[in-house]
Design a protein around this motif. Structure first.
Motif, PDB file in Angstrom:
ATOM      1  N   VAL A  35      15.376  -5.477   3.492  1.00  0.00           N
ATOM      2  CA  VAL A  35      15.479  -5.697   2.051  1.00  0.00           C
ATOM      3  C   VAL A  35      14.162  -6.162   1.455  1.00  0.00           C
ATOM      4  O   VAL A  35      13.783  -5.748   0.353  1.00  0.00           O
ATOM      5  N   ILE A  36      13.439  -7.023   2.141  1.00  0.00           N
ATOM      6  CA  ILE A  36      12.194  -7.547   1.573  1.00  0.00           C
ATOM      7  C   ILE A  36      11.180  -6.425   1.360  1.00  0.00           C
ATOM      8  O   ILE A  36      10.460  -6.396   0.352  1.00  0.00           O
ATOM      9  N   PHE A  37      11.160  -5.436   2.270  1.00  0.00           N
ATOM     10  CA  PHE A  37      10.211  -4.329   2.128  1.00  0.00           C
ATOM     11  C   PHE A  37      10.686  -3.336   1.068  1.00  0.00           C
ATOM     12  O   PHE A  37       9.874  -2.780   0.325  1.00  0.00           O
ATOM     13  N   ALA A  38      12.002  -3.147   0.989  1.00  0.00           N
ATOM     14  CA  ALA A  38      12.553  -2.315  -0.084  1.00  0.00           C
ATOM     15  C   ALA A  38      12.292  -2.972  -1.440  1.00  0.00           C
ATOM     16  O   ALA A  38      12.011  -2.282  -2.431  1.00  0.00           O
ATOM     17  N   SER A  39      12.369  -4.303  -1.490  1.00  0.00           N
ATOM     18  CA  SER A  39      12.116  -5.033  -2.733  1.00  0.00           C
ATOM     19  C   SER A  39      10.668  -4.872  -3.182  1.00  0.00           C
ATOM     20  O   SER A  39      10.389  -4.758  -4.383  1.00  0.00           O
ATOM     21  N   ILE A  40       9.757  -4.868  -2.226  1.00  0.00           N
ATOM     22  CA  ILE A  40       8.340  -4.659  -2.559  1.00  0.00           C
ATOM     23  C   ILE A  40       8.156  -3.290  -3.194  1.00  0.00           C
ATOM     24  O   ILE A  40       7.440  -3.140  -4.187  1.00  0.00           O
ATOM     25  N   PHE A  41       8.831  -2.295  -2.627  1.00  0.00           N
ATOM     26  CA  PHE A  41       8.733  -0.951  -3.197  1.00  0.00           C
ATOM     27  C   PHE A  41       9.238  -0.940  -4.633  1.00  0.00           C
ATOM     28  O   PHE A  41       8.624  -0.336  -5.527  1.00  0.00           O
TER      29      PHE A  41
ATOM     30  N   ALA B 177      11.642  12.691 -11.037  1.00  0.00           N
ATOM     31  CA  ALA B 177      11.140  12.595  -9.662  1.00  0.00           C
ATOM     32  C   ALA B 177      10.694  11.181  -9.314  1.00  0.00           C
ATOM     33  O   ALA B 177      10.741  10.774  -8.148  1.00  0.00           O
ATOM     34  N   VAL B 178      10.268  10.416 -10.328  1.00  0.00           N
ATOM     35  CA  VAL B 178       9.771   9.059 -10.060  1.00  0.00           C
ATOM     36  C   VAL B 178      10.751   7.973 -10.507  1.00  0.00           C
ATOM     37  O   VAL B 178      10.690   6.837 -10.019  1.00  0.00           O
ATOM     38  N   ALA B 179      11.658   8.307 -11.439  1.00  0.00           N
ATOM     39  CA  ALA B 179      12.614   7.313 -11.947  1.00  0.00           C
ATOM     40  C   ALA B 179      13.865   7.312 -11.073  1.00  0.00           C
ATOM     41  O   ALA B 179      14.950   7.690 -11.504  1.00  0.00           O
ATOM     42  N   THR B 180      13.694   6.877  -9.845  1.00  0.00           N
ATOM     43  CA  THR B 180      14.801   6.906  -8.895  1.00  0.00           C
ATOM     44  C   THR B 180      15.586   5.593  -8.901  1.00  0.00           C
ATOM     45  O   THR B 180      15.097   4.561  -9.355  1.00  0.00           O
ATOM     46  N   ASN B 181      16.788   5.659  -8.381  1.00  0.00           N
ATOM     47  CA  ASN B 181      17.691   4.505  -8.407  1.00  0.00           C
ATOM     48  C   ASN B 181      17.418   3.583  -7.214  1.00  0.00           C
ATOM     49  O   ASN B 181      18.263   3.412  -6.333  1.00  0.00           O
ATOM     50  N   ASN B 182      16.237   2.974  -7.213  1.00  0.00           N
ATOM     51  CA  ASN B 182      15.802   2.171  -6.067  1.00  0.00           C
ATOM     52  C   ASN B 182      16.486   0.814  -5.982  1.00  0.00           C
ATOM     53  O   ASN B 182      16.841   0.357  -4.897  1.00  0.00           O
ATOM     54  N   GLY B 183      16.657   0.162  -7.123  1.00  0.00           N
ATOM     55  CA  GLY B 183      17.233  -1.176  -7.099  1.00  0.00           C
ATOM     56  C   GLY B 183      18.740  -1.177  -7.004  1.00  0.00           C
ATOM     57  O   GLY B 183      19.335  -1.849  -6.161  1.00  0.00           O
ATOM     58  N   PHE B 184      19.370  -0.380  -7.865  1.00  0.00           N
ATOM     59  CA  PHE B 184      20.823  -0.390  -7.979  1.00  0.00           C
ATOM     60  C   PHE B 184      21.511   0.217  -6.750  1.00  0.00           C
ATOM     61  O   PHE B 184      22.534  -0.279  -6.279  1.00  0.00           O
ATOM     62  N   ILE B 185      20.938   1.316  -6.225  1.00  0.00           N
ATOM     63  CA  ILE B 185      21.498   1.962  -5.040  1.00  0.00           C
ATOM     64  C   ILE B 185      20.578   1.812  -3.835  1.00  0.00           C
ATOM     65  O   ILE B 185      21.029   1.561  -2.716  1.00  0.00           O
ATOM     66  N   GLY B 186      19.268   1.961  -4.051  1.00  0.00           N
ATOM     67  CA  GLY B 186      18.316   2.000  -2.942  1.00  0.00           C
ATOM     68  C   GLY B 186      18.350   0.780  -2.047  1.00  0.00           C
ATOM     69  O   GLY B 186      18.452   0.909  -0.820  1.00  0.00           O
ATOM     70  N   ILE B 187      18.258  -0.403  -2.629  1.00  0.00           N
ATOM     71  CA  ILE B 187      18.246  -1.615  -1.812  1.00  0.00           C
ATOM     72  C   ILE B 187      19.572  -1.822  -1.082  1.00  0.00           C
ATOM     73  O   ILE B 187      19.578  -2.094   0.126  1.00  0.00           O
ATOM     74  N   PRO B 188      20.726  -1.702  -1.754  1.00  0.00           N
ATOM     75  CA  PRO B 188      21.994  -1.841  -1.017  1.00  0.00           C
ATOM     76  C   PRO B 188      22.155  -0.834   0.107  1.00  0.00           C
ATOM     77  O   PRO B 188      22.627  -1.169   1.197  1.00  0.00           O
ATOM     78  N   VAL B 189      21.771   0.436  -0.141  1.00  0.00           N
ATOM     79  CA  VAL B 189      21.891   1.467   0.890  1.00  0.00           C
ATOM     80  C   VAL B 189      20.942   1.173   2.044  1.00  0.00           C
ATOM     81  O   VAL B 189      21.306   1.304   3.219  1.00  0.00           O
TER      82      VAL B 189
ATOM     83  N   ALA C 272       0.829  -1.208   0.000  1.00  0.00           N
ATOM     84  CA  ALA C 272       0.000   0.000   0.000  1.00  0.00           C
ATOM     85  C   ALA C 272       0.862   1.256   0.000  1.00  0.00           C
ATOM     86  O   ALA C 272       0.606   2.209  -0.753  1.00  0.00           O
ATOM     87  N   LEU C 273       1.898   1.256   0.837  1.00  0.00           N
ATOM     88  CA  LEU C 273       2.780   2.413   0.911  1.00  0.00           C
ATOM     89  C   LEU C 273       3.564   2.598  -0.390  1.00  0.00           C
ATOM     90  O   LEU C 273       3.803   3.735  -0.826  1.00  0.00           O
ATOM     91  N   ALA C 274       3.969   1.488  -0.998  1.00  0.00           N
ATOM     92  CA  ALA C 274       4.717   1.571  -2.256  1.00  0.00           C
ATOM     93  C   ALA C 274       3.868   2.222  -3.342  1.00  0.00           C
ATOM     94  O   ALA C 274       4.356   3.054  -4.120  1.00  0.00           O
ATOM     95  N   THR C 275       2.597   1.834  -3.409  1.00  0.00           N
ATOM     96  CA  THR C 275       1.689   2.425  -4.389  1.00  0.00           C
ATOM     97  C   THR C 275       1.499   3.911  -4.122  1.00  0.00           C
ATOM     98  O   THR C 275       1.604   4.744  -5.034  1.00  0.00           O
TER      99      THR C 275
END
Length: 310
Positions: free
Chosen positions: A128-134, A106-118, A72-75
């Motif tokens: 990580v599992i919640f970041a992955s859902i996002f 604003a929406v095309a952020t680096n979530n997978g490449f940087i976001g999850i590791p950070v 829900a939060l990811a959406t």
């Protein structure tokens, strides 16, 4: 305070690794070809391993209630980022020709490449599992709503790139959720292998980031003055306000931390390529990628210092 110190320390460590990548590129040990190969390795092998390893030891009876909240939060957060882009376009008086590119950045952020590791480095592997859902949810909207924004005013039709959505990272996220809810624990040797492979994601991704920085033409990039307030508003002010709002709603601290950090991520490395597909201003997108990535090493520690719960 210990949590803040630890988080800021992790960011300093990541910055140091990025600096090593910068130096390696300047010394001829990393180049664009190597970066492309390492990026494929990260996105198709090590990041999926990190996602699968992240569910080890998690109890679905305790954390399972957080998964629907995460979806829900990811959406909601994707459209909050889009709203943030609208506000930025208005406040910065972005020229009409460039507005859709600022919205897309604003929406095309680096979530997978940087976001999850950070996120993993700051909040620990269970995040990580919640970041992955996002990332899963954001990608679906990015390749539909985001691409529709880029196609607007061009007269071009766009098709949702299902192959890009159906990536190894997406399948790993779904598999991790399946293991999580089924209560399945992988054999020790498999788990340790996944952890070892997944563990190199953060340092290797930062090496690549540093190498990309070394190849940028900074004299041209630093002259894009609107990107500086964009960084402050999108990567510092908006996430801080989001943190306050989520805290006031009484959400789980781990979810608050994950979604606040993910909101603060820089423009994604693939953004210029996406813009180029629609014959757009790829140069502006490239400048956004470089400057916001550099800016993240400054604003994220400030954000973490201001938000003691993370």
């Amino acid at each position: 305070m210990d949590g803040v110190t630890s988080a800021v320390t992790q960011m300093i460590i990541l910055l140091a690794i990025a600096a090593a990548g910068y130096g390696s590129a300047k010394g001829g040990m990393l180049d664009e070809h190597t970066n492309q190969k390492l990026t494929k390795l990260l996105m198709n092998v090590t990041l999926p391993c990190m996602m699968l390893a992240s569910v080890y030891g998690l109890d679905a009876s305790e954390a399972g209630i957080l998964v629907p909240w995460a979806f829900a939060l990811a959406t909601a957060q994707f459209f909050l980022m889009l709203l943030c882009g609208v506000v930025i376009v208005f406040v910065l008086r972005v020229p009409k020709a460039d507005r859709k590119y600022y919205l897309f950045m604003a929406v095309a952020t680096n979530n997978g490449f940087i976001g999850i590791p950070v996120t993993a480095a700051i909040l620990g592997v269970p995040s990580v599992i919640f970041a992955s859902i996002f990332v899963m949810v954001a990608n679906v909207f990015l390749f539909s709503v985001g691409f529709a924004i880029l196609a607007s005013g061009t007269g071009e039709k766009f098709a949702i790139p299902w192959k890009a959505i159906a990536s190894p990272s997406m399948f790993a996220s779904l598999a991790a959720l399946g293991l999580f809810f089924a209560g399945i624990q992988l054999p020790g040797v498999v788990q340790e292998s996944l952890e070892l492979l997944g563990g190199i994601t953060s340092p290797v991704s930062m090496l690549v980031v540093g190498s990309i920085m070394a190849q940028a033409n900074f004299k041209d990039i630093v002259g894009e003055l609107r990107l500086y307030p964009f960084i402050i508003l999108k990567q510092l002010v908006a996430p801080a306000l989001l943190f306050v709002a989520y805290t006031a709603l009484g959400l789980n601290p781990l979810l608050i931390g994950v979604f606040t950090v993910m909101f603060a991520m820089p423009v994604g490395a693939m953004t210029p390529t996406f813009v180029e597909q629609f014959n757009g201003n790829a140069t502006l997108a490239a400048k956004g990628t470089v400057l916001t990535t550099l800016g993240s090493f400054v604003v994220l520690p400030i954000l973490l210092a201001l938000l003691p719960v993370i």
